[in-house]
Design an enzyme around this catalytic site. Structure first.
Site, PDB file in Angstrom:
ATOM      1  N   CYS A  76     -26.312  23.538  40.065  1.00 32.74           N
ATOM      2  CA  CYS A  76     -26.606  23.165  39.681  1.00 32.74           C
ATOM      3  C   CYS A  76     -26.419  23.852  38.065  1.00 32.74           C
ATOM      4  CB  CYS A  76     -27.800  23.712  39.872  1.00 32.74           C
ATOM      5  SG  CYS A  76     -29.518  23.650  38.841  1.00 32.74           S
ATOM      6  N   CYS A 109     -29.020  26.199  35.801  1.00 30.13           N
ATOM      7  CA  CYS A 109     -28.641  27.253  37.032  1.00 30.13           C
ATOM      8  C   CYS A 109     -28.193  27.981  36.104  1.00 30.13           C
ATOM      9  CB  CYS A 109     -28.752  26.777  37.961  1.00 30.13           C
ATOM     10  SG  CYS A 109     -30.141  25.626  39.142  1.00 30.13           S
TER      11      CYS A 109
END
Length: 107
Positions: free
Chosen positions: A29, A32
């Protein structure tokens, strides 16, 4: 202090008392990864006052499901084990500080 990686076995123990901030994330991600330095900075700034944890949703799908995490990053804020706020996506550090400061003021 750095952000502590949490497993479902350790989650309840680590978040049962006081204020906790838990980042649900994954290796793949991109957002993230963008949020990770913010989480580390918050962990240092609030050391001793707030527990900072992270949950890899690929490794701990049951925890992600338990909290209804639909997109990542999602940061869940808990007081004595119960969720009281969440933030989804990458946002400025001030957004997280406002939640933590308000929670600590109420504690």
């Amino acid at each position: 202090m750095s952000v502590t990686e949490l497993t479902k076995e350790a989650f309840s123990e680590k978040t049962a008392q006081g204020i906790a901030m838990v980042d649900f994330w994954a290796d793949w991600c991109g957002p993230c990864k963008m949020l990770a330095p913010t989480m580390e900075e918050l962990a240092e700034a609030y050391e001793g006052k707030v527990f900072a944890g992270k949950v890899n949703v690929d490794n701990e799908p049951e925890l992600a499901a338990q909290f209804g995490v639909m997109s990542i990053p999602t940061v869940v804020f808990l007081r004595d084990g119960a969720e009281f706020e969440r933030k989804v996506g990458v946002m400025p550090i001030e957004n997280f500080q406002a939640v933590l400061d308000a929670a600590l003021a109420d504690a």
